[in-house]
Scaffold this active site. Structure first.
Site, short mmCIF file in Angstrom:
data_model
loop_
_atom_site.label_atom_id
_atom_site.label_comp_id
_atom_site.label_asym_id
_atom_site.label_seq_id
_atom_site.Cartn_x
_atom_site.Cartn_y
_atom_site.Cartn_z
N CYS A 124 -38.74 -36.13 -76.16
CA CYS A 124 -38.22 -37.12 -77.10
C CYS A 124 -37.72 -38.36 -76.35
CB CYS A 124 -37.08 -36.47 -77.89
SG CYS A 124 -36.26 -37.57 -79.03
N GLU A 129 -67.63 -17.14 -99.75
CA GLU A 129 -67.53 -15.68 -99.93
C GLU A 129 -66.47 -15.40 -100.98
OE1 GLU A 129 -69.43 -13.92 -97.97
OE2 GLU A 129 -69.93 -15.42 -96.44
N THR A 160 -60.31 -20.97 -99.09
CA THR A 160 -59.21 -20.20 -98.51
C THR A 160 -59.36 -18.72 -98.83
OG1 THR A 160 -56.80 -19.85 -98.51
CG2 THR A 160 -57.72 -20.91 -100.46
N CYS A 171 -33.34 -33.11 -81.88
CA CYS A 171 -32.76 -34.05 -82.85
C CYS A 171 -33.61 -34.26 -84.09
CB CYS A 171 -32.46 -35.39 -82.18
SG CYS A 171 -33.94 -36.38 -81.87
N CYS A 179 -39.04 -33.51 -82.56
CA CYS A 179 -38.13 -33.15 -81.47
C CYS A 179 -37.38 -31.88 -81.86
CB CYS A 179 -37.15 -34.30 -81.21
SG CYS A 179 -35.88 -33.84 -80.01
N GLN A 210 -53.21 -25.90 -96.90
CA GLN A 210 -52.72 -25.05 -95.83
C GLN A 210 -53.19 -25.58 -94.49
OE1 GLN A 210 -53.44 -20.67 -97.09
NE2 GLN A 210 -54.72 -21.93 -98.39
N HIS A 214 -48.22 -26.11 -94.39
CA HIS A 214 -47.99 -25.61 -93.02
C HIS A 214 -47.72 -26.73 -92.03
CE1 HIS A 214 -50.36 -21.76 -94.23
NE2 HIS A 214 -49.09 -21.65 -94.51
N ASP A 271 -54.89 -30.36 -90.35
CA ASP A 271 -55.81 -31.24 -89.62
C ASP A 271 -55.81 -32.70 -90.08
OD1 ASP A 271 -57.22 -31.16 -92.06
OD2 ASP A 271 -58.56 -29.57 -91.35
N ALA A 293 -67.92 -26.06 -99.90
CA ALA A 293 -67.15 -27.09 -100.60
C ALA A 293 -67.88 -28.43 -100.57
CB ALA A 293 -65.77 -27.21 -99.96
P1 NAD Z 1 -59.24 -18.55 -93.53
O1 NAD Z 1 -59.81 -18.85 -92.18
O2 NAD Z 1 -58.42 -17.33 -93.70
O3 NAD Z 1 -60.42 -18.49 -94.60
C1 NAD Z 1 -61.36 -19.52 -94.70
C2 NAD Z 1 -62.10 -19.34 -96.01
O4 NAD Z 1 -62.98 -20.42 -96.18
C3 NAD Z 1 -62.94 -18.06 -96.07
O5 NAD Z 1 -62.66 -17.41 -97.31
C4 NAD Z 1 -64.38 -18.56 -95.99
O6 NAD Z 1 -65.28 -17.75 -96.75
C5 NAD Z 1 -64.26 -19.93 -96.61
N1 NAD Z 1 -65.24 -20.92 -96.17
C6 NAD Z 1 -65.80 -21.08 -94.94
N2 NAD Z 1 -66.59 -22.15 -94.92
C7 NAD Z 1 -66.54 -22.70 -96.15
C8 NAD Z 1 -67.14 -23.84 -96.75
N3 NAD Z 1 -67.96 -24.66 -96.05
N4 NAD Z 1 -66.85 -24.12 -98.05
C9 NAD Z 1 -66.04 -23.30 -98.77
N5 NAD Z 1 -65.45 -22.20 -98.25
C10 NAD Z 1 -65.69 -21.91 -96.96
O7 NAD Z 1 -58.46 -19.88 -93.96
P2 NAD Z 1 -57.10 -20.06 -94.77
O8 NAD Z 1 -57.13 -19.20 -95.98
O9 NAD Z 1 -56.91 -21.51 -94.90
O10 NAD Z 1 -56.01 -19.45 -93.81
C11 NAD Z 1 -56.02 -19.76 -92.44
C12 NAD Z 1 -54.72 -20.28 -91.90
O11 NAD Z 1 -54.98 -20.89 -90.64
C13 NAD Z 1 -54.10 -21.33 -92.75
O12 NAD Z 1 -52.73 -21.11 -92.71
C14 NAD Z 1 -54.40 -22.66 -92.04
O13 NAD Z 1 -53.22 -23.40 -91.90
C15 NAD Z 1 -54.76 -22.27 -90.62
N6 NAD Z 1 -56.01 -22.93 -90.18
C16 NAD Z 1 -56.12 -24.27 -90.39
C17 NAD Z 1 -57.26 -24.93 -90.04
C18 NAD Z 1 -57.34 -26.42 -90.31
O14 NAD Z 1 -56.32 -27.11 -90.33
N7 NAD Z 1 -58.54 -26.95 -90.54
C19 NAD Z 1 -58.33 -24.23 -89.46
C20 NAD Z 1 -58.18 -22.85 -89.22
C21 NAD Z 1 -56.99 -22.22 -89.61
ZN ZN Z 2 -34.73 -35.90 -79.81
#
Ligand code: NAD
Ligand code: ZN
Length: 255
Positions: free
Chosen positions: A151, A219, A192, A133, A130, A104, A122, A107, A236
């Protein structure tokens, strides 16, 4: 042996035997790279009005929207690097232990860590598209220039190729994610919260297909008491190397 080690050892055996394994990742896996998730620690998101990421607002106020987007996604996060969690997933793909990642995140850190089979549910910050186009550009080549990127072919307004509020999921990634979830034997849910729909429906498909669901999170989440067969509480960047440790041990000890 503590229970987290016992769980990691058991999971290592399951992963080694699995013929098709998937990791489903969220903002938590990138937290240790310095990108704060929406939930949990780090309040940067609350400093910005989420309306700049609404698709209607973007077309009405492209300059205002781009100013904030550049600040968050292209200036603030510019030097982020993959962490131990991303690196283990990439290593597992190389070793034939992991078949794909459904992420999701927008980055690009899985790809920077070397993962190839990544379904970006996502979209991504690493490309611009663009709005007239559909031609795509690497973000780097365009962003250093003017404030409002356009573009080179048709002069249309460019937007980051991740989905804004009010936009649909990219079709190819959506289909690849569903197919992968339906056929996998092992499904990791990593960092997530499960609050974002429709992404949060993907793990249930894996569960329905009989996959073992292994969750790693600091959590409990939407999934923990619903579908997770294993819940390893922690970061993680610590838990994935621990599972990897037992995978490598297991491989060495095999006759
Ligand atoms: P969320 O922010 O809703 O939840 C993050 C989850 O990660 C929480 O449950 C938290 O407890 C857990 N967490 C925090 N640190 C952690 C670690 N070190 N190891 C393991 N778990 C950990 O995130 P989501 O569920 O991905 O939803 C957020 C939305 O926002 C997504 O759609 C995403 O695309 C976007 N988003 C993306 C980024 C990115 O690209 N890095 C950052 C923020 C939000
Ligand atoms: Zn274009």
């Amino acid at each position: 042996m503590t229970s987290i080690h016992l769980q990691a050892k058991e999971i290592a055996e399951i992963v080694i035997k699995s013929s098709y394994s998937i990791a489903f990742t969220g903002a938590g896996i990138s937290a240790e790279s310095g990108i704060p998730p929406f939930l949990g620690e780090g309040g940067i998101w609350s400093r910005y009005n989420p309306e700049v990421l609404e698709i209607d607002y973007f077309f009405r106020q492209p300059m205002k929207s781009w100013t904030v987007i550049k600040e968050i996604f292209y200036n603030f996060f510019v030097d982020v690097k993959p962490n131990a969690g991303h690196k283990i997933l990439s290593k597992w793909e190389n070793e034939g232990m992991l078949d794909a990642i459904i992420t999701q995140n927008i980055d690009n850190l899985h790809q920077m860590a070397g993962s190839c089979e990544v379904y970006e549910f996502h979209g991504t910050t690493s490309r611009l598209i663009c709005t007239d186009c559909n031609k795509t550009f690497s973000s780097e080549s365009i962003l250093s220039e003017k404030m409002l990127p356009t573009c080179t072919d048709c002069n249309g307004l460019l937007k980051p190729d991740f989905i804004f509020f009010g936009e649909g999921i990219p079709l190819k990634a959506y289909q690849q994610s569903i197919d992968a979830a339906r056929k996998c034997k092992v499904f990791f849910i990593i960092g997530t919260s499960g609050e974002v729909s429709p992404a949060n429906q993907i793990p249930a498909l894996a569960k329905e297909s009989g996959a073992v669901i292994i969750e790693i999170n600091k959590e409990t989440s939407f999934y923990t008491n619903r579908i997770s067969d294993y819940f390893l509480q922690g970061s993680a960047g610590e838990i994935l190397p621990l599972i990897d440790h037992y995978i490598q041990l297991n491989k060495v000890n095999r006759p």
